[in-house]
Design a protein around this motif. Structure first.
Motif, PDB file in Angstrom:
ATOM      1  N   GLY A 281      48.095  40.322  51.584  1.00 61.35           N
ATOM      2  CA  GLY A 281      47.244  39.882  50.484  1.00 61.35           C
ATOM      3  C   GLY A 281      47.773  38.607  49.848  1.00 61.35           C
ATOM      4  N   ALA A 282      49.105  38.554  49.697  1.00 65.37           N
ATOM      5  CA  ALA A 282      49.697  37.381  49.068  1.00 65.37           C
ATOM      6  C   ALA A 282      49.454  36.141  49.926  1.00 65.37           C
ATOM      7  CB  ALA A 282      51.189  37.601  48.859  1.00 65.37           C
TER       8      ALA A 282
ATOM      9  N   GLY B 169      54.182  41.502  49.657  1.00 63.96           N
ATOM     10  CA  GLY B 169      52.933  40.769  49.440  1.00 63.96           C
ATOM     11  C   GLY B 169      51.667  41.561  49.677  1.00 63.96           C
ATOM     12  N   THR B 170      51.782  42.879  49.803  1.00 65.29           N
ATOM     13  CA  THR B 170      50.575  43.662  50.037  1.00 65.29           C
ATOM     14  C   THR B 170      49.873  44.045  48.744  1.00 65.29           C
ATOM     15  OG1 THR B 170      52.040  45.545  50.279  1.00 65.29           O
ATOM     16  CG2 THR B 170      51.122  44.629  52.289  1.00 65.29           C
ATOM     17  N   GLY B 171      50.484  43.691  47.616  1.00 62.63           N
ATOM     18  CA  GLY B 171      49.801  43.937  46.345  1.00 62.63           C
ATOM     19  C   GLY B 171      50.336  45.134  45.579  1.00 62.63           C
ATOM     20  N   LYS B 172      51.610  45.474  45.774  1.00 63.76           N
ATOM     21  CA  LYS B 172      52.179  46.623  45.068  1.00 63.76           C
ATOM     22  C   LYS B 172      52.291  46.333  43.573  1.00 63.76           C
ATOM     23  CE  LYS B 172      55.702  46.506  47.907  1.00 63.76           C
ATOM     24  NZ  LYS B 172      55.187  45.552  48.900  1.00 63.76           N
ATOM     25  N   THR B 173      52.814  45.164  43.263  1.00 66.93           N
ATOM     26  CA  THR B 173      52.927  44.788  41.852  1.00 66.93           C
ATOM     27  C   THR B 173      51.541  44.705  41.225  1.00 66.93           C
ATOM     28  OG1 THR B 173      54.791  43.443  42.550  1.00 66.93           O
ATOM     29  CG2 THR B 173      54.007  43.133  40.313  1.00 66.93           C
ATOM     30  N   LEU B 174      50.647  44.115  41.984  1.00 65.15           N
ATOM     31  CA  LEU B 174      49.274  43.950  41.501  1.00 65.15           C
ATOM     32  C   LEU B 174      48.637  45.308  41.208  1.00 65.15           C
ATOM     33  CD1 LEU B 174      47.220  41.602  41.145  1.00 65.15           C
ATOM     34  CD2 LEU B 174      46.332  42.219  43.383  1.00 65.15           C
TER      35      LEU B 174
ATOM     36  N   HIS C 208      39.675  36.434  45.934  1.00 63.59           N
ATOM     37  CA  HIS C 208      40.298  35.166  45.549  1.00 63.59           C
ATOM     38  C   HIS C 208      39.317  34.002  45.668  1.00 63.59           C
ATOM     39  CE1 HIS C 208      44.285  36.752  44.845  1.00 63.59           C
ATOM     40  NE2 HIS C 208      44.047  37.579  45.837  1.00 63.59           N
TER      41      HIS C 208
ATOM     42  N   ALA D  99      42.091  44.405  46.363  1.00 59.08           N
ATOM     43  CA  ALA D  99      41.111  44.702  47.415  1.00 59.08           C
ATOM     44  C   ALA D  99      41.799  45.178  48.680  1.00 59.08           C
ATOM     45  CB  ALA D  99      40.284  43.453  47.708  1.00 59.08           C
TER      46      ALA D  99
ATOM     47  N   ASP E 155      40.383  43.704  41.126  1.00 58.89           N
ATOM     48  CA  ASP E 155      41.184  42.567  41.590  1.00 58.89           C
ATOM     49  C   ASP E 155      42.046  42.939  42.782  1.00 58.89           C
ATOM     50  OD1 ASP E 155      40.442  40.691  39.493  1.00 58.89           O
ATOM     51  OD2 ASP E 155      41.460  42.105  38.176  1.00 58.89           O
TER      52      ASP E 155
HETATM   53  P1  ADP Z   1      54.025  42.931  46.388  1.00 58.88           P
HETATM   54  O1  ADP Z   1      54.385  43.418  45.040  1.00 58.88           O
HETATM   55  O2  ADP Z   1      53.471  44.012  47.270  1.00 58.88           O
HETATM   56  O3  ADP Z   1      55.081  42.155  47.088  1.00 58.88           O
HETATM   57  P2  ADP Z   1      52.198  41.338  44.894  1.00 58.88           P
HETATM   58  O4  ADP Z   1      51.455  42.368  44.163  1.00 58.88           O
HETATM   59  O5  ADP Z   1      53.284  40.647  44.150  1.00 58.88           O
HETATM   60  O6  ADP Z   1      52.802  41.925  46.233  1.00 58.88           O
HETATM   61  O7  ADP Z   1      51.154  40.285  45.473  1.00 58.88           O
HETATM   62  C1  ADP Z   1      51.262  38.923  45.206  1.00 58.88           C
HETATM   63  C2  ADP Z   1      49.904  38.305  45.032  1.00 58.88           C
HETATM   64  O8  ADP Z   1      49.142  38.369  46.225  1.00 58.88           O
HETATM   65  C3  ADP Z   1      49.058  39.001  43.999  1.00 58.88           C
HETATM   66  O9  ADP Z   1      49.309  38.517  42.730  1.00 58.88           O
HETATM   67  C4  ADP Z   1      47.648  38.704  44.463  1.00 58.88           C
HETATM   68  O10 ADP Z   1      47.237  37.434  44.032  1.00 58.88           O
HETATM   69  C5  ADP Z   1      47.786  38.653  45.964  1.00 58.88           C
HETATM   70  N1  ADP Z   1      47.457  39.953  46.558  1.00 58.88           N
HETATM   71  C6  ADP Z   1      48.289  40.761  47.237  1.00 58.88           C
HETATM   72  N2  ADP Z   1      47.664  41.866  47.659  1.00 58.88           N
HETATM   73  C7  ADP Z   1      46.397  41.789  47.224  1.00 58.88           C
HETATM   74  C8  ADP Z   1      45.257  42.649  47.328  1.00 58.88           C
HETATM   75  N3  ADP Z   1      45.305  43.821  47.971  1.00 58.88           N
HETATM   76  N4  ADP Z   1      44.098  42.234  46.757  1.00 58.88           N
HETATM   77  C9  ADP Z   1      44.039  41.062  46.106  1.00 58.88           C
HETATM   78  N5  ADP Z   1      45.069  40.218  45.971  1.00 58.88           N
HETATM   79  C10 ADP Z   1      46.247  40.561  46.521  1.00 58.88           C
END
Ligand code: ADP
Ligand code: ZN
Length: 597
Positions: free
Chosen positions: A364-365, A201-206, A340, A161, A159
């Motif tokens: 990503g977000a 929004g780069t997907g750190k939490t993800l 997505h 990417a 999930d």
């Molecule tokens: P961060 O924690 O870096 O601010 P998030 O992990 O909260 O960002 O990202 C928010 C959403 O954006 C995720 O739930 C996902 O739907 C999407 N997203 C962000 N980065 C990615 C990624 N690399 N691949 C797929 N989806 C992503």
């Protein structure tokens, strides 16, 4: 664990209340006629009480021939019994019916039981780790579940990417969590703390969730800003709680979002200081140092301001592994879009690679929300699938904010906006080193009355001086067009001017692009993060100002020349904008070629 006790308490209370209601129901009143004692004596003497009479304590009960129930209460110490016997009625003496001893004890204990349950309940919430009395009192009534979010994520690496390097770096942690003993037996030291850093929004939490998901371990998350509250001591006790929960449920992942809220460089706060934050940070350090090799808890923190973190946090044994989660490049964007895109009904004509090319700098977000917006738009229009055109609309919306078609704009304002945007577009068009113009619109979006969108041809990670100078010209083109056409200026160019000044100043102070200043940095003060500016002499400050001004004026002159030279195209472009509201690259191409002939 908390949840278990909570449920237990709730069920106990419900069953107790149920029992109470049942016992009350059993005592439901019957249809009884209460007779006064003297009337009773009268009835007795008249011989009305022919059937069996029962005595229980000081109540006499009898039935009439119609089977109606009568009762009377007899005064203490009297000869009623003798009289009854004399009258020759059938006397039936009943023993007082006591409730079962068990029931009785149970009922009398109910309030006490309730008290115990409540006490237990609040002990569970109030912070098992003890801590300051204040901590407990304040946490009262605010479930800890809200602060520490427990999840068992089903997210996997598939999930996430476009961040393959980051994934690779953390894959070892998954192995460790899956099979911790293998690592500890081998004497390997696995990092307990991992810092994920990168733009929002780069997907750190993800990614953190995916680690938990891949390893199949629980995921406890809390945001740094939740630690820092008004009351001193709460943050520290929350840290204690969090780690206690983590250790109890190991192997697991503790995720701390926005760690910079707690872990900011201590000197960065400047004077006054912030006791609460400092205490919380210290507690965090203490907890991380207190980890044993066999605790099997991995702490993952995320931030987009890695540069302002306290170095103490990054020392060995703490967050000593730092993983960059960067903005995706064009290939990464395509992968994210595909991830997505799987969730929506994509039309045949969708070409994710093209969408990826048209979304430079998107996180990503943002890409996720483009796809989501497109699905929403398609539903709203009643389309069964998402088409490329819908995706394009969604992209604009995410990039520039929602269209505000309902905004009422006067004809004059519209004309000024049309020339303003045409000014930006024309200057950009005529400058060879600038990003190509992709779209120009005078439909208001967000706070802007219009927009000129440029798209880079390829990914750029640095910018050269020519590009920046062209950028300055393009930014000033809007205001200049207003000046040339209407001999009047509006506030509409405020943001352009601000951006131009910012770029020019950074060219001089940060990027060494002024010959007079040379390759020296002069960092301005950053009051937001408590960083003082670099010290410079008054003379230097004056030179910097002069250099900035020189850059802006040069750009101004160049842009003006372009607009004056191609005035016919400017007029035609503004006219097209007023007619169509949005024009694209093809329209501009045609316009330009027509007028060049
Ligand atoms: P961060 O924690 O870096 O601010 P998030 O992990 O909260 O960002 O990202 C928010 C959403 O954006 C995720 O739930 C996902 O739907 C999407 N997203 C962000 N980065 C990615 C990624 N690399 N691949 C797929 N989806 C992503
Ligand atoms: Zn503008």
């Amino acid at each position: 664990m908390n949840q278990f006790y909570k449920n237990l308490a709730i069920w106990l209370i419900i069953s107790l209340v149920g029992l109470l209601i049942l016992t009350q129901l059993k005592k439901a009143p019957e249809d009884i006629t209460l007779v006064r004692y003297n009337d009773f004596l009268h009835m007795l003497s008249e011989g009305h009480l022919s059937q069996t009479v029962s005595i229980k304590n000081n109540t006499i009960t009898w039935y009439t021939s119609e089977n109606k129930k009568f009762q009377t209460v007899i005064p203490p110490q009297n000869d009623t019994v003798d009289q009854l016997l004399k009258a020759g009625v059938n006397l039936e003496v009943q023993e007082e019916q006591k409730p079962h001893w068990f029931m009785q004890t149970f009922l009398s204990w109910i309030p006490f039981l309730l008290l115990i349950i409540f006490w237990f309940f609040f002990m569970q919430r109030g912070g098992a780790g003890g801590g300051g009395g204040a901590g407990k009192a304040m946490a009262f009534g605010k479930s800890r579940a809200q602060l520490v979010d427990t999840q068992h994520p089903e997210v996997t690496f598939d999930d996430v990417a476009g961040v393959d390097e980051a994934k690779e770096e953390v894959s070892e942690i998954v192995d460790f969590l899956k099979n911790p003993d293998k690592f500890t037996d081998a004497g390997a030291r696995i990092p307990t703390g991992v810092l994920l850093y990168g733009e929002p929004g780069t997907g750190k939490t993800l990614l953190a969730k995916a680690i938990a998901g891949e390893a199949g371990v629980p995921f406890y998350s809390i945001s740094g800003s939740n630690f820092v509250e008004m009351y001193v001591g709460i943050g520290a006790s929350r840290v204690r709680d969090l780690f206690l929960v983590g250790k109890k449920n190991a192997p697991c992942i503790i995720f701390i979002d926005e760690i910079d809220a707690v872990g900011r460089h201590r000197s960065a706060t400047g004077g006054g200081g912030n006791d609460e934050r400092e205490q919380t940070l210290n507690q965090l350090l203490v907890e991380m140092d207190g980890f044993e090799a066999n605790d099997h808890v991995i702490v993952i923190a995320a931030t987009n301001r890695q540069d302002i973190l306290d170095p103490a946090l990054l020392r060995p044994g703490r967050f000593d592994r730092q993983v960059l989660v960067p903005l995706p490049d064009v290939a990464g964007r395509e992968k994210i879009l595909r991830v997505h895109g799987r969730k929506i009904k994509a039309g045949q004509d969708i070409d994710w690679a093209t969408v990826a090319k048209g979304t430079p700098g998107f996180s990503g977000a943002q890409l996720a929300s483009v796809v989501n917006e497109a699905a929403l738009l398609a539903t709203r229009c009643g389309n069964p699938t998402v088409s490329m055109a819908i995706l394009d609309q969604a992209k604009d919306k995410v990039m520039m904010g929602a269209e505000r078609r309902s905004m009422i704009i006067t004809e004059k304002e519209k004309r000024v906006t049309a020339f303003h945007e045409a000014g930006h577009a024309l200057v950009a068009w005529m400058l060879p080193g600038a990003d190509p113009v992709h779209k120009v619109t005078i439909i208001p979006r967000g706070r802007a009355l219009g927009l000129t969108m440029q798209l880079p041809q390829e990914e750029k990670y640095s910018q050269d001086r020519t590009f920046l100078n062209n950028n300055l010209c393009t930014l000033l083109g809007g205001r200049l067009a207003e000046e040339i056409v209407f001999s009047e200026v509006t506030t509409g160019a405020g943001n352009d001017i601000e951006r131009a000044s910012d770029i020019a100043r950074r060219m001089v102070c940060e990027w060494g692009m002024s010959e007079v200043i040379g390759t020296l940095t002069f960092r301005p003060a950053d009051p937001l993060h408590g960083q003082p500016g670099q010290i410079m002499s008054e003379a230097t400050a004056q030179i910097i100002d002069a250099e900035v001004k020189k850059l802006v004026s040069a750009a101004y002159d160049r842009a003006k020349n372009i607009l004056l030279e191609h005035r016919a195209i400017l007029d035609a472009m503004a006219k097209a904008l007023l007619e169509k509201e949005t024009i694209g690259r093809d329209d501009i191409e045609q316009l330009v070629s027509e007028h060049r002939r």
